[in-house]
Enzyme design. Structure first.
Site, PDB file in Angstrom:
ATOM      1  N   CYS A   1      23.512  76.326  15.587  1.00 44.34           N
ATOM      2  CA  CYS A   1      24.037  77.218  14.541  1.00 44.34           C
ATOM      3  C   CYS A   1      24.894  76.475  13.496  1.00 44.34           C
ATOM      4  CB  CYS A   1      24.814  78.366  15.161  1.00 44.34           C
ATOM      5  SG  CYS A   1      25.910  77.891  16.494  1.00 44.34           S
TER       6      CYS A   1
ATOM      7  N   HIS B   1      30.714  80.023  11.045  1.00 43.81           N
ATOM      8  CA  HIS B   1      31.047  78.597  11.089  1.00 43.81           C
ATOM      9  C   HIS B   1      31.314  78.089   9.674  1.00 43.81           C
ATOM     10  CE1 HIS B   1      30.035  78.710  15.206  1.00 43.81           C
ATOM     11  NE2 HIS B   1      28.885  78.050  15.214  1.00 43.81           N
TER      12      HIS B   1
HETATM   13  N1  LIG Z   1      26.255  82.195  20.250  1.00 49.75           N
HETATM   14  C1  LIG Z   1      25.763  81.660  19.139  1.00 49.75           C
HETATM   15  O1  LIG Z   1      26.368  81.733  18.048  1.00 49.75           O
HETATM   16  C2  LIG Z   1      24.451  80.913  19.171  1.00 49.75           C
HETATM   17  C3  LIG Z   1      23.914  80.484  17.959  1.00 49.75           C
HETATM   18  C4  LIG Z   1      22.716  79.755  17.967  1.00 49.75           C
HETATM   19  C5  LIG Z   1      22.078  79.473  19.155  1.00 49.75           C
HETATM   20  N2  LIG Z   1      22.631  79.906  20.330  1.00 49.75           N
HETATM   21  C6  LIG Z   1      21.907  79.610  21.570  1.00 49.75           C
HETATM   22  O2  LIG Z   1      21.446  80.842  22.127  1.00 49.75           O
HETATM   23  C7  LIG Z   1      21.401  80.738  23.556  1.00 49.75           C
HETATM   24  C8  LIG Z   1      22.250  81.876  24.130  1.00 49.75           C
HETATM   25  O3  LIG Z   1      23.581  81.701  23.696  1.00 49.75           O
HETATM   26  P1  LIG Z   1      24.667  82.848  23.833  1.00 49.75           P
HETATM   27  O4  LIG Z   1      25.806  82.395  23.005  1.00 49.75           O
HETATM   28  O5  LIG Z   1      24.061  84.174  23.593  1.00 49.75           O
HETATM   29  O6  LIG Z   1      25.044  82.698  25.387  1.00 49.75           O
HETATM   30  P2  LIG Z   1      25.706  83.761  26.365  1.00 49.75           P
HETATM   31  O7  LIG Z   1      26.506  84.758  25.629  1.00 49.75           O
HETATM   32  O8  LIG Z   1      26.380  82.956  27.403  1.00 49.75           O
HETATM   33  O9  LIG Z   1      24.450  84.544  27.000  1.00 49.75           O
HETATM   34  C9  LIG Z   1      23.585  83.895  27.892  1.00 49.75           C
HETATM   35  C10 LIG Z   1      22.425  84.831  28.226  1.00 49.75           C
HETATM   36  O10 LIG Z   1      21.479  84.112  29.026  1.00 49.75           O
HETATM   37  C11 LIG Z   1      21.259  84.839  30.227  1.00 49.75           C
HETATM   38  N3  LIG Z   1      20.968  83.895  31.296  1.00 49.75           N
HETATM   39  C12 LIG Z   1      21.780  82.953  31.836  1.00 49.75           C
HETATM   40  N4  LIG Z   1      21.126  82.292  32.823  1.00 49.75           N
HETATM   41  C13 LIG Z   1      19.883  82.814  32.880  1.00 49.75           C
HETATM   42  C14 LIG Z   1      18.741  82.563  33.700  1.00 49.75           C
HETATM   43  N5  LIG Z   1      18.751  81.626  34.634  1.00 49.75           N
HETATM   44  N6  LIG Z   1      17.632  83.295  33.478  1.00 49.75           N
HETATM   45  C15 LIG Z   1      17.604  84.241  32.513  1.00 49.75           C
HETATM   46  N7  LIG Z   1      18.652  84.532  31.716  1.00 49.75           N
HETATM   47  C16 LIG Z   1      19.783  83.826  31.910  1.00 49.75           C
HETATM   48  C17 LIG Z   1      22.519  85.623  30.460  1.00 49.75           C
HETATM   49  O11 LIG Z   1      22.234  86.718  31.314  1.00 49.75           O
HETATM   50  P3  LIG Z   1      23.318  87.356  32.315  1.00 49.75           P
HETATM   51  O12 LIG Z   1      24.160  88.295  31.496  1.00 49.75           O
HETATM   52  O13 LIG Z   1      22.476  88.067  33.313  1.00 49.75           O
HETATM   53  O14 LIG Z   1      24.112  86.218  32.899  1.00 49.75           O
HETATM   54  C18 LIG Z   1      22.842  86.048  29.023  1.00 49.75           C
HETATM   55  O15 LIG Z   1      22.017  87.131  28.665  1.00 49.75           O
HETATM   56  C19 LIG Z   1      21.933  79.330  23.898  1.00 49.75           C
HETATM   57  O16 LIG Z   1      20.848  78.456  24.080  1.00 49.75           O
HETATM   58  C20 LIG Z   1      22.734  78.950  22.657  1.00 49.75           C
HETATM   59  O17 LIG Z   1      22.816  77.559  22.480  1.00 49.75           O
HETATM   60  C21 LIG Z   1      23.794  80.641  20.362  1.00 49.75           C
END
Ligand SMILES: NC(=O)c1ccc[n+]([C@@H]2O[C@H](COP(=O)([O-])OP(=O)(O)OC[C@H]3O[C@@H](n4cnc5c(N)ncnc54)[C@H](OP(=O)(O)O)[C@@H]3O)[C@@H](O)[C@H]2O)c1
Length: 362
Positions: free
Chosen positions: A159, A253
């Site tokens: 991001c 950001h």
């Molecule tokens: N946050 C941002 O601004 C942003 C921006 C760009 C890219 N990203 C990318 O997007 C992805 C998610 O980020 P996030 O910030 O949304 O993270 P997050 O809030 O920590 O959410 C993680 C998600 O993944 C699920 N999960 C974890 N382990 C899993 C597994 N083994 N199998 C299936 N689902 C699983 C979790 O489910 P449970 O609730 O069941 O644990 C939750 O729904 C990452 O790769 C991150 O780098 C994030």
């Protein structure tokens, strides 16, 4: 543009920060219908509302918009059990280790548009930013041919790289860019929920290190701004030096960027290049595209994350503080703001999917 009926889509990681933004972005989408909400085995079997509630019933819903009612009672399934034949497209928003195995299982059958880094650095995988390098999407044909897949994986960038490449692309096209030095001030939501950043660590504080982030920004910027040459991407020869920090901002950001251009350009020419950027892409008329990809402000007190991040529904990158930089050759300095969970995650990925559909690739 899309034929009816709407395409059936699954959201992997639907309970997380990026996943929640997918729910908001897809709630009334004209082309896509969410038919599966998936997360880890921890959430599987619960209703969506139960899955995002903590032990005391507090809903860990992080979007400004309310939780779309239509999803609240839907069951959450284990992403590992998702049947790829039951959907037409998958949005993946899980952390990269888990994403690797999930995406590897699904992409042979169905297109996967991912916010994770799992596949970003593979030669046959484009990292797509709408308006910047959408033509790289053609690389999915190589992916399908060489891997024998019916589907494919198309990731969006980290991001922080997203805002950077949007701001640099018009400069690369108009003047060339030789070197970039930047410091990021990244929002707390960028760290996600699991485990995320503890309030006690970030309040009254700046954390000067985000694991793996600087390398991602450097590599992804070169790849995204590179040129598609036949079946491969030739990365742009661009020196990128990034310092990535976490600050006590909820969303958005901010990047303080110095860029050494390939030739002399006045600040007015630079501002014009930024202002005109992306018109051809916007003319495609995709549902999630904003009215402008870049908004240039002359007000020296902007961009500010709290005030400017939602411009264009969080899809417009705001650039300000345009100045000359006497340190780099033909240098310019600018401050860039982009919404990390909208353009940088869910809505950015959705716009990529819309482009893939319109182009007949998905
Ligand atoms: N946050 C941002 O601004 C942003 C921006 C760009 C890219 N990203 C990318 O997007 C992805 C998610 O980020 P996030 O910030 O949304 O993270 P997050 O809030 O920590 O959410 C993680 C998600 O993944 C699920 N999960 C974890 N382990 C899993 C597994 N083994 N199998 C299936 N689902 C699983 C979790 O489910 P449970 O609730 O069941 O644990 C939750 O729904 C990452 O790769 C991150 O780098 C994030």
């Amino acid at each position: 543009m899309s034929e009816s009926p709407r395409r059936r889509v699954a959201i992997l990681g639907a309970t997380g920060v990026a996943g929640q933004q997918f729910l908001v972005s897809l709630a009334d989408h004209p082309w896509f219908e969410v038919t599966a909400l998936a997360a880890s085995a921890r959430s599987a079997g619960r209703s969506y509302r139960e899955a995002i509630a903590d032990a005391h019933g507090h809903l860990r819903w992080g979007c400004q918009e309310p939780l779309p009612e239509r999803f609240a009672a839907r069951p959450v399934i284990d992403a590992a059990a998702l049947d790829p034949d039951a959907v037409d497209l998958v949005f993946s928003a899980v952390e990269s280790d888990a994403a690797r195995s999930l995406e590897e299982r699904l992409a042979p059958h169905v297109p996967v548009v991912s916010t994770s880094s799992a596949f970003r650095y593979e030669d046959d995988v484009p990292i797509v930013v709408p308006g910047v390098n959408h033509e790289h999407a053609a690389l999915v044909k190589r992916q399908q041919r060489e891997r024998g897949w019916k589907g494919f994986v198309v990731p969006i960038p980290n991001c922080t790289a997203t805002g950077l490449v949007v701001a640099l692309a018009p400069l690369v096209r108009s003047f060339g860019v030789k070197a970039v030095v930047l410091t990021s001030l990244q929002a707390v939501s960028g760290a996600g929920r699991s485990p995320g950043v503890a309030a006690l660590d970030i309040l009254d504080n700046v954390i000067p290190y985000i694991p793996k982030e600087e390398d991602k920004v450097q590599r992804e910027t070169q790849k995204i701004l590179g040129r598609l040459e036949g079946d491969r991407i030739a990365p742009l020869e661009l020196a990128v030096s990034a310092t990535c920090t976490r600050v006590g901002v909820r969303d958005g950001h901010t990047l303080a960027v110095s860029a050494g251009l390939g030739r002399e350009a006045s600040l007015e020419q630079v501002a014009n290049a930024l202002r005109c950027f992306g018109r051809e892409f916007l003319d495609l008329g995709l549902p999630s595209a904003p009215a402008e990809l870049i908004h240039v402000t002359d007000d020296p007190y902007h961009p500010q994350p709290r005030v400017d991040r939602d411009r264009g529904g969080g899809m417009t990158t705001v650039v300000g503080r345009l100045r000359s930089d006497g340190v780099l050759d033909h240098g310019v300095k600018l401050v860039v703001l982009s919404h990390n969970t909208k353009l940088g995650a869910a809505r950015g990925a959705l716009l990529v999917a819309e482009y893939l559909v319109q182009r007949g690739l998905a």
